[in-house]
Scaffold this motif. Structure first.
Motif, PDB file in Angstrom:
ATOM      1  N   ILE A 118     -11.155   4.195  -8.991  1.00  0.00           N
ATOM      2  CA  ILE A 118     -11.864   4.571  -7.772  1.00  0.00           C
ATOM      3  C   ILE A 118     -12.301   6.014  -7.917  1.00  0.00           C
ATOM      4  O   ILE A 118     -11.682   6.803  -8.649  1.00  0.00           O
ATOM      5  CB  ILE A 118     -10.958   4.381  -6.535  1.00  0.00           C
ATOM      6  N   ARG A 159      -5.971  -3.891  -5.871  1.00  0.00           N
ATOM      7  CA  ARG A 159      -5.807  -2.955  -4.751  1.00  0.00           C
ATOM      8  C   ARG A 159      -5.489  -1.615  -5.380  1.00  0.00           C
ATOM      9  O   ARG A 159      -4.495  -1.475  -6.101  1.00  0.00           O
ATOM     10  CB  ARG A 159      -4.653  -3.409  -3.842  1.00  0.00           C
ATOM     11  N   GLN A 203      -4.369   7.628 -10.491  1.00  0.00           N
ATOM     12  CA  GLN A 203      -4.885   6.425  -9.843  1.00  0.00           C
ATOM     13  C   GLN A 203      -3.968   5.253 -10.171  1.00  0.00           C
ATOM     14  O   GLN A 203      -3.594   5.062 -11.327  1.00  0.00           O
ATOM     15  CB  GLN A 203      -6.309   6.118 -10.302  1.00  0.00           C
ATOM     16  N   GLN A 218      -7.561   7.173  -0.553  1.00  0.00           N
ATOM     17  CA  GLN A 218      -8.193   6.077   0.177  1.00  0.00           C
ATOM     18  C   GLN A 218      -7.915   4.777  -0.565  1.00  0.00           C
ATOM     19  O   GLN A 218      -8.136   4.691  -1.776  1.00  0.00           O
ATOM     20  CB  GLN A 218      -9.705   6.297   0.292  1.00  0.00           C
ATOM     21  N   ASP A 265       0.838  -1.209   0.000  1.00  0.00           N
ATOM     22  CA  ASP A 265       0.000   0.000   0.000  1.00  0.00           C
ATOM     23  C   ASP A 265       0.865   1.248   0.000  1.00  0.00           C
ATOM     24  O   ASP A 265       0.563   2.252  -0.692  1.00  0.00           O
ATOM     25  CB  ASP A 265      -0.925  -0.010   1.224  1.00  0.00           C
ATOM     26  N   SER A 285      -8.573   0.953  -1.566  1.00  0.00           N
ATOM     27  CA  SER A 285      -9.823   0.223  -1.764  1.00  0.00           C
ATOM     28  C   SER A 285      -9.549  -1.026  -2.587  1.00  0.00           C
ATOM     29  O   SER A 285      -8.523  -1.127  -3.279  1.00  0.00           O
ATOM     30  CB  SER A 285     -10.863   1.095  -2.471  1.00  0.00           C
ATOM     31  N   ASN A 286     -10.467  -1.978  -2.490  1.00  0.00           N
ATOM     32  CA  ASN A 286     -10.391  -3.210  -3.265  1.00  0.00           C
ATOM     33  C   ASN A 286     -11.447  -3.164  -4.371  1.00  0.00           C
ATOM     34  O   ASN A 286     -12.617  -2.883  -4.096  1.00  0.00           O
ATOM     35  CB  ASN A 286     -10.614  -4.430  -2.372  1.00  0.00           C
ATOM     36  N   ARG A 287     -11.024  -3.431  -5.595  1.00  0.00           N
ATOM     37  CA  ARG A 287     -11.938  -3.417  -6.739  1.00  0.00           C
ATOM     38  C   ARG A 287     -11.726  -4.670  -7.582  1.00  0.00           C
ATOM     39  O   ARG A 287     -10.674  -5.301  -7.523  1.00  0.00           O
ATOM     40  CB  ARG A 287     -11.704  -2.168  -7.618  1.00  0.00           C
ATOM     41  N   TYR A 304      -5.551   2.923  -5.454  1.00  0.00           N
ATOM     42  CA  TYR A 304      -5.367   4.147  -4.670  1.00  0.00           C
ATOM     43  C   TYR A 304      -5.421   5.326  -5.636  1.00  0.00           C
ATOM     44  O   TYR A 304      -4.961   5.247  -6.781  1.00  0.00           O
ATOM     45  CB  TYR A 304      -4.015   4.120  -3.950  1.00  0.00           C
TER      46      TYR A 304
END
Length: 488
Positions: free
Chosen positions: A112, A129, A143, A117, A41, A119-121, A131
């Motif tokens: 996203i 994963r 992104q 933040q 991350d 997030s999982n998509r 951001y």
């Protein structure tokens, strides 16, 4: 099944170590995966920020123009050069909804819609994963995304290395524990071999050199046991030799008297010889009975706290039983008692003790003499006292009278084999009682025995102690006194 100490230690230590290592391994596994995900991350966020800075300062106008013209200027991140380098896909959006640049594998739709933040998509059946980050004017949005397959591959690789290390370490630790336990148990094995290879008559102490501290109390206890066994065997040897000697003399005398009775033609001499045979048989019988009694006393063992005996009742019964002997010699016998004290003791043994002491007093007291018996509490103990008007025992011999087969130097007229007081002494040892010999007020011997009082008082069953408190003769004494006055 009784496991050896070695097996118990090995099983216990290996079990505890396996459990501890397993718990540690599971915790480290999940902690490692968590930390790796955190690092990924952080890498995503750092990549996004770098791309944002580059786009904001150098590429904004170019990217915006190309996006308005509809040109495909997608870029692809170069092939990785390190095994831990992860492929990161990205999108750069300008003017809100214009996709300016994206990597080859990145989708054409936004990863996203929320900035800063994680997030999982899911895109094209693959989990990502993602951001997102924007500049202050919200004119450029970067992104970034990463496949979970790649992240999991690296996490599993590192976790597998961790598990492999534990798997290699566990057998090594088990081997070290096995060797350490074996070395620690070596002194016990040596002591075991030393005891096992001993001769049956070897009761020498076990050596204490190089003995672990945990084993020292056991070795001391064994050495103490060997010492007691050695003393017991010596006593048995001496006892057997003395018993054989004591039995040989009366048997030889009986044989001689029997031969005289066979050969003589004089009826008077024959009757006298047969009487001597009877006397010898009685003496030998008494000796054998005392030997058997003494042999039964030795292995009795320790006294229990809940064993209770009525010392007064025992004394009264034995005194009544010995009354005929006192009557024959016109001896005045009295029993002085206060209360009916209970003592911590074995009733059968105390009966032997009381009988022997009173019987000796009556035996050695001359005709028209006096024997006084007392049973009373005294300073937290229970006193049993016998005083007589006999010849007494010289002070220098009082310590020897408790030895087996010992008879006083001046004792040539009274029958006996020298075992009565030996039995008394053994009973005193079992009861942890104290005995003192002194000169009595009547000029003879005074025997005082102090017993421990009973800690457990049983429920009374009847009225065994019916006398009033105070001084007074028992029935046997009254009979003796009345007989004496009548004979006078």
């Amino acid at each position: 099944m009784n496991l050896s100490i070695r097996k118990r230690l090995l099983f216990g230590l290996l079990s505890l170590m396996t459990i501890a290592c397993s718990i540690t391994l599971v915790k480290n596994y999940f902690d490692t995966r968590h930390e790796i995900q955190e690092l990924f991350d952080a890498q995503l966020a750092q990549s996004a920020r770098v791309l944002l800075e580059l786009s904001a300062h150098e590429l904004y106008e170019q990217l915006a123009y190309a996006a308005q013209q509809g040109e495909d200027i997608s870029e692809h991140i170069p092939t990785q050069v390190h095994k831990y380098q992860q492929e990161i896909d990205f999108q750069i959006w300008v003017e809100g909804a214009l996709l300016a640049v994206r990597s080859e594998n990145a989708p054409s739709t936004p990863f996203i819609n929320v900035d800063e933040q994680f997030s999982n998509r899911t895109f094209n059946d693959r989990r990502w994963r993602v951001y997102s980050i924007s500049n202050d004017e919200n004119t450029i949005r970067v992104q970034v995304g990463q496949h979970y397959d790649e992240r999991d591959l690296l996490s599993n690789s590192i976790s597998t290395r961790l598990i492999t290390s534990f798997a290699i370490m566990l057998p090594l630790l088990a081997l070290l524990i096995l060797v350490s336990v074996g070395r620690a148990m070596a002194p016990l094995k040596k002591i075991t071999d030393q005891i096992e290879n001993r001769q049956i008559d070897n009761l020498q102490p076990i050596g204490m050199q190089h003995v672990p501290q945990e084993v020292v109390p056991m070795i001391k206890a064994l050495n103490s046991l060997f010492q007691r066994l050695h003393a017991a065997f010596e006593n048995i040897t001496l006892f057997t030799a003395n018993a054989a000697h004591e039995l040989r003399t009366p048997l030889a005398a009986q044989k001689l008297h029997a031969q005289v009775a066979i050969k003589t033609e004089d009826k008077t001499a024959r009757d006298e010889a047969l009487r001597e045979v009877v006397v010898g048989v009685n003496r030998a019988t008494n000796l054998v009975e005392q030997l058997l009694t003494l042999s039964r006393l030795d292995p009795e063992g320790a006294l229990k706290e809940d064993e209770v005996a009525n010392l007064y009742k025992i004394t009264e019964d034995k005194l009544a039983e010995l009354t005929p002997q006192a009557l024959e010699k016109f001896i005045e016998v009295s029993l002085d008692f206060k209360e009916s004290p209970l003592v911590n003791g074995k009733e059968a043994m105390l009966t032997i003790l009381v009988r022997n002491i009173i019987e000796n007093a009556i035996r050695y007291t001359p005709n028209y003499g006096m024997v006084e018996v007392q049973v009373k509490p005294l300073n937290g103990k229970v006193l049993f006292s016998v005083k007589d008007s006999g010849p007494g025992i010289p002070a220098e011999e009082r310590q020897n009278v408790f030895q087996r087969f010992y008879r006083g130097k001046g004792n040539t007229t009274q029958e006996g084999c020298g075992l009565g007081l030996a039995m008394v002494h053994r009973i005193l040892e079992i009861h942890n009682a104290q005995i003192t010999l002194d000169k009595s007020p009547f000029g003879g011997l005074q025997v005082d025995v102090l017993f421990n009082p009973a800690k457990v008082v049983p429920i009374s069953r009847g009225s065994s102690a019916t006398r009033t408190t105070g001084r007074g003769p028992n029935k046997a004494a009254q009979v003796v006194r009345s007989s004496r006055m009548t004979s006078s």
